[in-house]
Write a protein that holds these residues in place. Sequence first.
Motif, PDB file in Angstrom:
ATOM      1  N   TYR A  81       0.789  -1.230   0.000  1.00  0.00           N
ATOM      2  CA  TYR A  81       0.000   0.000   0.000  1.00  0.00           C
ATOM      3  C   TYR A  81       0.827   1.290   0.000  1.00  0.00           C
ATOM      4  O   TYR A  81       0.276   2.373   0.140  1.00  0.00           O
ATOM      5  N   LYS A  82       2.108   1.191  -0.144  1.00  0.00           N
ATOM      6  CA  LYS A  82       2.915   2.399  -0.268  1.00  0.00           C
ATOM      7  C   LYS A  82       4.113   2.118  -1.172  1.00  0.00           C
ATOM      8  O   LYS A  82       4.569   0.982  -1.293  1.00  0.00           O
ATOM      9  N   ALA A  83       4.589   3.171  -1.825  1.00  0.00           N
ATOM     10  CA  ALA A  83       5.685   3.006  -2.779  1.00  0.00           C
ATOM     11  C   ALA A  83       6.416   4.326  -2.925  1.00  0.00           C
ATOM     12  O   ALA A  83       5.870   5.403  -2.645  1.00  0.00           O
ATOM     13  N   LYS A  84       7.647   4.238  -3.367  1.00  0.00           N
ATOM     14  CA  LYS A  84       8.367   5.413  -3.830  1.00  0.00           C
ATOM     15  C   LYS A  84       8.238   5.486  -5.351  1.00  0.00           C
ATOM     16  O   LYS A  84       8.189   4.463  -6.027  1.00  0.00           O
ATOM     17  N   VAL A  85       8.183   6.706  -5.860  1.00  0.00           N
ATOM     18  CA  VAL A  85       8.107   6.914  -7.304  1.00  0.00           C
ATOM     19  C   VAL A  85       9.523   7.050  -7.834  1.00  0.00           C
ATOM     20  O   VAL A  85      10.303   7.895  -7.370  1.00  0.00           O
ATOM     21  N   SER A  86       9.878   6.187  -8.797  1.00  0.00           N
ATOM     22  CA  SER A  86      11.212   6.233  -9.389  1.00  0.00           C
ATOM     23  C   SER A  86      11.373   7.510 -10.204  1.00  0.00           C
ATOM     24  O   SER A  86      10.444   7.941 -10.894  1.00  0.00           O
ATOM     25  N   LEU A  87      12.531   8.119 -10.118  1.00  0.00           N
ATOM     26  CA  LEU A  87      12.804   9.349 -10.851  1.00  0.00           C
ATOM     27  C   LEU A  87      14.017   9.176 -11.750  1.00  0.00           C
ATOM     28  O   LEU A  87      14.957   8.465 -11.402  1.00  0.00           O
ATOM     29  N   PRO A  88      14.036   9.823 -12.946  1.00  0.00           N
ATOM     30  CA  PRO A  88      12.923  10.605 -13.497  1.00  0.00           C
ATOM     31  C   PRO A  88      11.806   9.683 -13.982  1.00  0.00           C
ATOM     32  O   PRO A  88      12.019   8.486 -14.205  1.00  0.00           O
ATOM     33  N   LEU A  89      10.602  10.246 -14.165  1.00  0.00           N
ATOM     34  CA  LEU A  89       9.479   9.459 -14.640  1.00  0.00           C
ATOM     35  C   LEU A  89       9.758   8.914 -16.029  1.00  0.00           C
ATOM     36  O   LEU A  89      10.297   9.612 -16.892  1.00  0.00           O
ATOM     37  N   LYS A  90       9.399   7.652 -16.242  1.00  0.00           N
ATOM     38  CA  LYS A  90       9.661   7.023 -17.540  1.00  0.00           C
ATOM     39  C   LYS A  90       8.676   7.501 -18.603  1.00  0.00           C
ATOM     40  O   LYS A  90       9.000   7.547 -19.778  1.00  0.00           O
ATOM     41  N   LYS A  91       7.460   7.823 -18.200  1.00  0.00           N
ATOM     42  CA  LYS A  91       6.437   8.225 -19.166  1.00  0.00           C
ATOM     43  C   LYS A  91       6.635   9.676 -19.587  1.00  0.00           C
ATOM     44  O   LYS A  91       7.243  10.479 -18.866  1.00  0.00           O
ATOM     45  N   LYS A  92       6.130  10.009 -20.771  1.00  0.00           N
ATOM     46  CA  LYS A  92       6.114  11.394 -21.194  1.00  0.00           C
ATOM     47  C   LYS A  92       4.993  12.096 -20.435  1.00  0.00           C
ATOM     48  O   LYS A  92       3.846  11.674 -20.473  1.00  0.00           O
ATOM     49  N   THR A  93       5.328  13.159 -19.745  1.00  0.00           N
ATOM     50  CA  THR A  93       4.333  13.811 -18.897  1.00  0.00           C
ATOM     51  C   THR A  93       3.677  14.967 -19.629  1.00  0.00           C
ATOM     52  O   THR A  93       4.209  15.515 -20.590  1.00  0.00           O
ATOM     53  N   GLN A  94       2.508  15.332 -19.141  1.00  0.00           N
ATOM     54  CA  GLN A  94       1.733  16.400 -19.750  1.00  0.00           C
ATOM     55  C   GLN A  94       2.292  17.758 -19.348  1.00  0.00           C
ATOM     56  O   GLN A  94       3.193  17.868 -18.537  1.00  0.00           O
ATOM     57  N   THR A  95       1.724  18.815 -19.934  1.00  0.00           N
ATOM     58  CA  THR A  95       2.021  20.160 -19.481  1.00  0.00           C
ATOM     59  C   THR A  95       1.613  20.263 -18.011  1.00  0.00           C
ATOM     60  O   THR A  95       0.619  19.692 -17.601  1.00  0.00           O
ATOM     61  N   LYS A  96       2.398  20.999 -17.250  1.00  0.00           N
ATOM     62  CA  LYS A  96       2.136  21.056 -15.811  1.00  0.00           C
ATOM     63  C   LYS A  96       0.710  21.497 -15.512  1.00  0.00           C
ATOM     64  O   LYS A  96       0.204  22.469 -16.061  1.00  0.00           O
ATOM     65  N   GLY A  97       0.067  20.760 -14.610  1.00  0.00           N
ATOM     66  CA  GLY A  97      -1.298  21.072 -14.211  1.00  0.00           C
ATOM     67  C   GLY A  97      -1.354  22.267 -13.284  1.00  0.00           C
ATOM     68  O   GLY A  97      -0.336  22.880 -12.950  1.00  0.00           O
ATOM     69  N   LEU A 148      21.061   9.798   1.105  1.00  0.00           N
ATOM     70  CA  LEU A 148      19.733  10.341   0.798  1.00  0.00           C
ATOM     71  C   LEU A 148      19.256   9.976  -0.601  1.00  0.00           C
ATOM     72  O   LEU A 148      18.250  10.512  -1.068  1.00  0.00           O
ATOM     73  N   LYS A 149      19.943   9.056  -1.266  1.00  0.00           N
ATOM     74  CA  LYS A 149      19.604   8.742  -2.658  1.00  0.00           C
ATOM     75  C   LYS A 149      18.213   8.123  -2.801  1.00  0.00           C
ATOM     76  O   LYS A 149      17.581   8.257  -3.857  1.00  0.00           O
ATOM     77  N   ASP A 150      17.731   7.451  -1.780  1.00  0.00           N
ATOM     78  CA  ASP A 150      16.371   6.914  -1.816  1.00  0.00           C
ATOM     79  C   ASP A 150      15.372   7.875  -1.171  1.00  0.00           C
ATOM     80  O   ASP A 150      14.230   7.979  -1.622  1.00  0.00           O
ATOM     81  N   ALA A 151      15.805   8.574  -0.141  1.00  0.00           N
ATOM     82  CA  ALA A 151      14.908   9.501   0.548  1.00  0.00           C
ATOM     83  C   ALA A 151      14.431  10.625  -0.361  1.00  0.00           C
ATOM     84  O   ALA A 151      13.364  11.199  -0.143  1.00  0.00           O
ATOM     85  N   ILE A 152      15.183  10.933  -1.414  1.00  0.00           N
ATOM     86  CA  ILE A 152      14.800  12.027  -2.313  1.00  0.00           C
ATOM     87  C   ILE A 152      13.614  11.663  -3.193  1.00  0.00           C
ATOM     88  O   ILE A 152      12.954  12.525  -3.764  1.00  0.00           O
ATOM     89  N   LYS A 153      13.289  10.381  -3.284  1.00  0.00           N
ATOM     90  CA  LYS A 153      12.170   9.951  -4.133  1.00  0.00           C
ATOM     91  C   LYS A 153      10.857  10.116  -3.375  1.00  0.00           C
ATOM     92  O   LYS A 153      10.732   9.681  -2.225  1.00  0.00           O
ATOM     93  N   PRO A 154       9.839  10.717  -4.001  1.00  0.00           N
ATOM     94  CA  PRO A 154       8.568  10.952  -3.291  1.00  0.00           C
ATOM     95  C   PRO A 154       7.812   9.669  -2.996  1.00  0.00           C
ATOM     96  O   PRO A 154       7.911   8.678  -3.733  1.00  0.00           O
ATOM     97  N   ASN A 155       7.058   9.683  -1.915  1.00  0.00           N
ATOM     98  CA  ASN A 155       6.292   8.513  -1.459  1.00  0.00           C
ATOM     99  C   ASN A 155       4.848   8.604  -1.945  1.00  0.00           C
ATOM    100  O   ASN A 155       4.183   9.628  -1.750  1.00  0.00           O
ATOM    101  N   LEU A 156       4.357   7.533  -2.538  1.00  0.00           N
ATOM    102  CA  LEU A 156       2.983   7.488  -3.039  1.00  0.00           C
ATOM    103  C   LEU A 156       2.107   6.660  -2.107  1.00  0.00           C
ATOM    104  O   LEU A 156       2.420   5.502  -1.796  1.00  0.00           O
TER     105      LEU A 156
END
Length: 552
Positions: free
Chosen positions: A35-51, A245-253
Motif C-alpha cells: 500500500y505504499k511506494a516510492k516513485v522512481s525518478l525521473p518518470l519514464k512516461k512522457k508527462t503532460q504540461t504542468k497542471g 539520501l539517494k532513496d529519501a529524495i524519491k517521493p512517497n505514493l
Amino acid sequence: MNDIEIAQQTEMEPIVDVAQKVGLTEDDLELYGKYKAKVSLPLKKKTQTKGKMILVTAINPTPAGEGKSTVTIGLADAMSAIGKKTMVALREPSLGPVMGVKGGATGGGYSQVVPMEDINLHFTGDMHALTAANNTLAALIDNHIYQGNELGIDQRRVIWKRVLDINDRALRHTVIGLGGPTQGVPREDGFDITVASEMMAVLCLATDLNDLKKRIGQIVIGYNFDREPVTVDQLGVTDAITLLLKDAIKPNLVQTLEHTPALVHGGPFANIAHGCNSIIATRTSMELADYTLTEAGFGADLGAEKFLDIVCSRLGKTPDAIVIVATVRALKMNGGVAKDNLNEENVEAVQKGYVNLQRHIRNMKRYGVPVVVAVNKFATDTDAELNQVIDLCKADNADAYISDGWAKGSKGVIDLAHAVVDACDQESDFKPLYQPEDSIEQKIETLVTKFYGGSKVEYSPKAKRQIKQFAKLGWDKMPVCMAKTQYSFSDNAKLLGAPTDFTVHIREFVPKLGAQFIVALTGNVLTMPGLPKVPAANGMHVDENGKISGLY
C-alpha cells in the motif's frame, strides 16, 4: 469512531492500482509493501504540461484546531469526485508532534491519507535517512577537528548541530568530547529536531539528485580561525552525505480514504523551517495530474509566506488559487473565548475573532492570486456562527464555503471543490512580497510591517554583526526564513487576533547556504521543542497482533 478506527476499517486499494489513475505503471514504482511506494525518478512516461496548483493554508493555529490537512485531503477527494484528475502533495509527519501534543499529519475523520499508522510512524524511512545524513556530517566534522584540523575549523564556531526526530529538551544545549584525549575535542554543541535541520530543507528544495548534491556541498558547517565560512565541499564528504539520501529524495505514493493518489514527502516545520513538502513531489504531481493540492505548515504568516517567497521561485510555478482554512472554534478563541467554553454558541466572539482571518485574507490577496476561504466545520458549530463567517468574508470580497470533510468525506466538500476549480480559472498576477536585491533588514521590515502588522524590528548586537558579515559575503540577497511562534502574527504567542504596533525581536541569524535562505530566529522560538506534561505517547497502545490504538 476516532481517526485511527476509521482508517483501519477502510479497504485500501493496492498502490499499483492507485498509481494507474495518474498514468504510473509498476515499473515507475519501488514498492514498500502493498500500500505504499516510492516513485522512481525521473518518470519514464512522457508527462503532460504542468497542471494547476492550489496552495492550502490557514489562520494562526489555536488549541481549538483548524484541520488544514483534513480540508486539503477532503478537497482533493471532492475534486476527484467531480471528475477532475487530482493529486495531493503533503508533508511527512515528524515523531515530535506525533508523540507530543499536536498529533500526526494524515488528516482526520473521513478525510485521511492511509495507511495512517505507517505514515505517522516510520513510513519509508525518510526521517531516519535525514537524521543519519545530518549526524554523519556532524561526526565527520568532529573527527576532522580531532584528527589534526587541516581546515582550521574553530570549534567554538561550529554551527552544524546534531538532530533527533523527537522532542527532547534535554539535548538543546550539550557539551561533547568529554572523557579525555581519545574522546574527541571538547566543545559546546546541541540538537535540533530533524525537521528543523538544513538537511531536511535541502531535500525539500532540491530539484533532482545532482541539485541535492550541489546544495549539500554548499552547506556552511562553521567558521575557521580567520572567521571564514567552511563548507561541506571543503570537508570533502559531499558525496558520502548525498548517497545516504539517494532513496529519501524519491517521493512517497499513498492514497486517501477515497483512493485519490497522494504524494507524502518531506516535512520541515513552518515555525522554525520553511514548512512545505518537497519540490520534487509537487512537480511530480503537477506532471501527472490536472490539479495538485499542496499545503504549507501552520498559518499563512509562516508556511504560506515561505511557500510564496522562497519555494515558488525554485518550483518554477506559482499557485493558481489559495485556500485559507478557518474554524468557528478558532475564531471564537481569537475573539477571547476560553477553550472550555468553545462549545457554546457565541456569534459576537466569532465576529471579534474574525480579524485574524481578515488579515490572512488581505495578506494572501497581496500576492495577486485568487483566494477562497474554507470554513472547516466542527460538530458543535451552529448555523448562526457558520453564516457569520461566510457573511464577514463576503464583506471582504472573499468567497467562503463550508468544508465538512471530517464527517462526510468528499460529499461534504463539493461546493468548495467547485469554487476552487472556478478560482483556478481566474486571472492572477503574482507578485512576491520582496525582491532578492532588498537588504536583510528591508526584507524583515517588509514582513513585520506590511504582513504581520507590527511597527518595528529590534536586532540583538549579534544579529547586527551578522547582517554586516552576511552582506560582505554576499549572502544578503537570499530570502529570509522567519523562525517565530505559530500562534501569533507577532513573536509573542499570547498576542492573538490581529495585533498591531508590536516589535519583533531578532536575536540571531543562521545561514543556510544549501537551502539558499537565511533563518532569522525571533523571540524565544526553539529549534528543538519539548514534550508536554502528558504526551500523546501515554495514550498509545499496541496489541499482541500489532494493531495500534490511540494514534491520532
